[in-house]
Write a protein that holds these residues in place. Structure first.
Motif, mmCIF file in Angstrom:
data_model
loop_
_atom_site.group_PDB
_atom_site.id
_atom_site.type_symbol
_atom_site.label_atom_id
_atom_site.label_comp_id
_atom_site.label_asym_id
_atom_site.label_seq_id
_atom_site.Cartn_x
_atom_site.Cartn_y
_atom_site.Cartn_z
ATOM 1 N N PHE A 322 30.051 -70.247 123.196
ATOM 2 C CA PHE A 322 31.462 -70.662 123.120
ATOM 3 C C PHE A 322 31.884 -70.794 121.647
ATOM 4 N N LYS A 323 32.244 -69.686 121.069
ATOM 5 C CA LYS A 323 32.518 -69.665 119.626
ATOM 6 C C LYS A 323 33.817 -70.367 119.248
ATOM 7 N N ASP A 324 34.778 -70.450 120.167
ATOM 8 C CA ASP A 324 36.101 -70.987 119.819
ATOM 9 C C ASP A 324 36.378 -72.377 120.391
ATOM 10 N N LYS A 325 35.428 -72.972 121.070
ATOM 11 C CA LYS A 325 35.659 -74.292 121.658
ATOM 12 C C LYS A 325 35.329 -75.401 120.657
ATOM 13 N N ILE A 326 35.941 -76.550 120.867
ATOM 14 C CA ILE A 326 35.584 -77.726 120.075
ATOM 15 C C ILE A 326 34.280 -78.282 120.634
ATOM 16 N N ILE A 327 33.260 -78.338 119.796
ATOM 17 C CA ILE A 327 31.951 -78.853 120.223
ATOM 18 C C ILE A 327 31.562 -80.009 119.309
ATOM 19 N N ILE A 328 31.159 -81.102 119.944
ATOM 20 C CA ILE A 328 30.829 -82.338 119.223
ATOM 21 C C ILE A 328 29.417 -82.760 119.597
ATOM 22 N N GLY A 329 28.615 -83.079 118.589
ATOM 23 C CA GLY A 329 27.239 -83.492 118.835
ATOM 24 C C GLY A 329 26.967 -84.907 118.352
ATOM 25 N N ARG A 348 23.060 -80.985 110.430
ATOM 26 C CA ARG A 348 23.088 -80.541 111.829
ATOM 27 C C ARG A 348 24.455 -79.955 112.176
ATOM 28 N N MET A 349 25.513 -80.599 111.702
ATOM 29 C CA MET A 349 26.860 -80.120 111.987
ATOM 30 C C MET A 349 27.040 -78.691 111.459
ATOM 31 N N LYS A 350 26.549 -78.448 110.241
ATOM 32 C CA LYS A 350 26.670 -77.116 109.646
ATOM 33 C C LYS A 350 25.790 -76.103 110.384
ATOM 34 N N LYS A 351 24.571 -76.504 110.716
ATOM 35 C CA LYS A 351 23.613 -75.599 111.353
ATOM 36 C C LYS A 351 24.129 -75.077 112.689
ATOM 37 N N TYR A 352 24.754 -75.964 113.480
ATOM 38 C CA TYR A 352 25.201 -75.581 114.819
ATOM 39 C C TYR A 352 26.708 -75.316 114.895
ATOM 40 N N GLY A 353 27.386 -75.328 113.745
ATOM 41 C CA GLY A 353 28.809 -75.022 113.744
ATOM 42 C C GLY A 353 29.641 -76.016 114.539
ATOM 43 N N LEU A 354 29.322 -77.306 114.402
ATOM 44 C CA LEU A 354 30.012 -78.347 115.168
ATOM 45 C C LEU A 354 31.342 -78.722 114.517
ATOM 46 N N ASP A 355 32.254 -79.199 115.331
ATOM 47 C CA ASP A 355 33.547 -79.671 114.834
ATOM 48 C C ASP A 355 33.479 -81.140 114.432
ATOM 49 N N MET A 356 32.532 -81.856 115.014
ATOM 50 C CA MET A 356 32.350 -83.280 114.688
ATOM 51 C C MET A 356 30.944 -83.675 115.096
ATOM 52 N N ILE A 357 30.404 -84.660 114.391
ATOM 53 C CA ILE A 357 29.110 -85.211 114.776
ATOM 54 C C ILE A 357 29.159 -86.725 114.647
ATOM 55 N N ILE A 358 28.481 -87.403 115.563
ATOM 56 C CA ILE A 358 28.412 -88.868 115.571
ATOM 57 C C ILE A 358 26.964 -89.255 115.294
ATOM 58 N N ALA A 359 26.733 -89.985 114.206
ATOM 59 C CA ALA A 359 25.374 -90.357 113.811
ATOM 60 C C ALA A 359 25.168 -91.859 113.965
ATOM 61 N N ILE A 377 31.675 -88.002 111.693
ATOM 62 C CA ILE A 377 31.951 -87.060 110.604
ATOM 63 C C ILE A 377 32.617 -85.818 111.185
ATOM 64 N N SER A 378 33.787 -85.473 110.662
ATOM 65 C CA SER A 378 34.489 -84.263 111.078
ATOM 66 C C SER A 378 34.189 -83.132 110.119
ATOM 67 N N LYS A 379 34.436 -81.910 110.561
ATOM 68 C CA LYS A 379 34.102 -80.750 109.714
ATOM 69 C C LYS A 379 34.978 -80.674 108.463
ATOM 70 N N ASP A 380 36.108 -81.424 108.442
ATOM 71 C CA ASP A 380 36.924 -81.475 107.221
ATOM 72 C C ASP A 380 36.415 -82.534 106.249
ATOM 73 N N ASN A 381 35.198 -83.063 106.554
ATOM 74 C CA ASN A 381 34.506 -84.068 105.732
ATOM 75 C C ASN A 381 35.106 -85.466 105.850
ATOM 76 N N THR A 382 35.921 -85.695 106.869
ATOM 77 C CA THR A 382 36.358 -87.061 107.171
ATOM 78 C C THR A 382 35.154 -87.853 107.673
ATOM 79 N N ILE A 383 34.904 -88.993 107.073
ATOM 80 C CA ILE A 383 33.785 -89.848 107.479
ATOM 81 C C ILE A 383 34.334 -91.220 107.867
ATOM 82 N N LYS A 384 34.020 -91.639 109.075
ATOM 83 C CA LYS A 384 34.536 -92.913 109.564
ATOM 84 C C LYS A 384 33.401 -93.737 110.159
ATOM 85 N N LYS A 385 33.254 -94.956 109.647
ATOM 86 C CA LYS A 385 32.248 -95.872 110.189
ATOM 87 C C LYS A 385 32.898 -96.714 111.289
ATOM 88 N N ILE A 386 32.245 -96.763 112.435
ATOM 89 C CA ILE A 386 32.795 -97.497 113.581
ATOM 90 C C ILE A 386 31.708 -98.401 114.141
#
Length: 411
Positions: A322-329, A348-359, A377-386
């Motif tokens: 699914f190359k065009d879907k939003i995928i979040i890991g 990991r986000m870069k390796k798997y082409g993710l749109d967002m990752i939650i660590a 962390i979003s692919k636009d480098n937005t980082i938010k601590k929650i």
């Protein structure tokens, strides 16, 4: 009247509207109540319909008041309860305004009268208006002997268009009224709204078989995935979950049960075709036994050596397909510095082409905790601590995901 008394113009029930989902938003439903002891459950039913966005009206037979008071039913629906037809021709107005009618509980008397086209009270008269025109849900409750005695009437009504019987639970020689979850879930299935955006969530801990009874697994509780599913539902998304071990999503969320990592991947590839957003928060096994015994391995063995091999990386396979879907890991580590956690998540986000990752760091809040601390962390480098309850974190993640959707609409 006390000096500081305030008149309530809006019934407090209205605050419940849409607190679980928008699956019944803008739907108007009339609930007819008849004189079964199960009528005491009707306020709960009406409130659950409201939690999914419905506007609910209530009508009752005269005999029903011997079982439950009008005030309790007003509490349940937040509207005036109607018990007779007046010059306002309530049965016609309800038919014109409402999308469906539910008779809960439905006695042998009311079912038989509807089948015989008898209209001598507000409930069966209103039902005659809905019959074969708009959805009519009938939820029986009576003694087993009475249910058997009116089978002919039930079959006659079942043969009609838009008439649905929700089967009772047979216990102690009684046909007990179906659960509120069964009723609301069925109503949603038949008249619920079709949502614009679909989210697929992979949740829970997978397990890999050693033999026919033993597995290698992990301690994932599934709470995060369920919290996300509920949060997306409240925001009006169409949500499906692929669930392994752990907490099961609520009844109104379509759920597919799997166990192994391979089953999780195959089901995700199948269902993911129709999804706009795929979120993998499952604890998916990285390894599985190279060979699996087709019987139970004897516990008399002094030693047991298990050789493991790698499972396919689910996120990698999903991005390939699914190359065009939003995928979040999600990325879980244990006992590392925040800077390193962010670096590993970005890698990991870069390796798997993710749109967002939650660590997150499991040393702070381990599997099963109701609270967590995450870094989104979003692919636009937005980082938010929650941090906070998992339900609160899920709400924040949904807000971030919604921002990802907007740019794609503009492409």
């Amino acid at each position: 009247m006390p000096k500081n008394f305030k008149v309530i113009n809006i019934h407090p029930t209205k605050k419940l509207k849409g607190t679980k989902s928008k699956l019944l938003e803008n739907k108007k439903i009339v609930v007819g109540v008849t004189s079964s002891i199960a009528a005491i459950e009707t306020p709960k039913l009406m409130r659950e319909l409201i939690r999914h966005g419905a506007e609910v009206y209530c009508i009752i037979t005269e005999e029903t008041k011997k079982i439950i008071g009008k005030d309790a039913l007003t509490f349940g629906c937040g509207n005036e309860v109607m018990e007779e037809i007046t010059g306002n021709i309530e049965h016609v107005a309800l038919y014109d305004e409402c999308d469906a009618m539910i008779i809960y509980p439905a006695t042998a008397n009311i079912i038989s009268k509807i089948a015989l086209n008898i209209a001598d009270n507000i409930v069966n008269t209103t039902a005659m208006m809905f019959l074969e025109k708009k959805p009519l849900f009938i939820v029986p409750a009576m003694h087993e002997n009475m249910l058997n005695a009116i089978k002919e009437h039930i079959e006659k009504l079942k043969s009609k268009e838009n008439v649905y019987f929700i089967s009772p639970k047979m216990e102690e020689e009684k046909a007990k009224v179906a659960s509120i979850e069964d009723v609301v879930g069925f109503v949603i299935e038949k008249i619920g709204n079709k949502m614009d955006k679909k989210v697929l969530i992979l949740n829970g801990g997978t397990a890999e078989f050693i033999d026919k009874v033993r597995v290698i697994s992990n301690l994932s509780s599934g709470k995060t995935g369920v919290a996300l599913a509920e949060a997306f539902c409240r925001e009006g998304f169409d949500v499906e979950v692929i669930n392994a071990l752990g907490l099961t999503p609520p009844y109104y969320i379509k759920t597919h049960k799997v166990l192994t990592a391979e089953e999780m991947l195959n089901k995700a590839l199948e269902i993911g075709k129709d999804a706009d957003i795929i979120i993998s928060c499952a604890a998916i096994s990285d390894y599985k036994p190279e060979s699996t015994s087709d019987k139970k391995i004897s516990s008399e063995n002094e030693e047991l050596t298990i050789k493991l091999k790698r499972n396919p990386k689910v996120l990698e396979e999903l991005r390939k397909e699914f190359k065009d879907k939003i995928i979040i890991g999600f990325k879980a580590e244990y006992g590392i510095e925040e800077e390193e956690l962010i670096k590993k998540a970005k890698d990991r986000m870069k390796k798997y082409g993710l749109d967002m990752i939650i660590a997150n760091d499991l040393s702070k809040h381990y599997f099963g905790d109701d609270y967590n601390e995450v870094i989104a962390i979003s692919k636009d480098n937005t980082i938010k601590k929650i941090k906070g309850k998992k339900s609160e974190i899920a709400k924040e993640i949904v807000s971030m995901v919604k921002k990802l959707i907007i740019p794609r609409r503009c492409q």
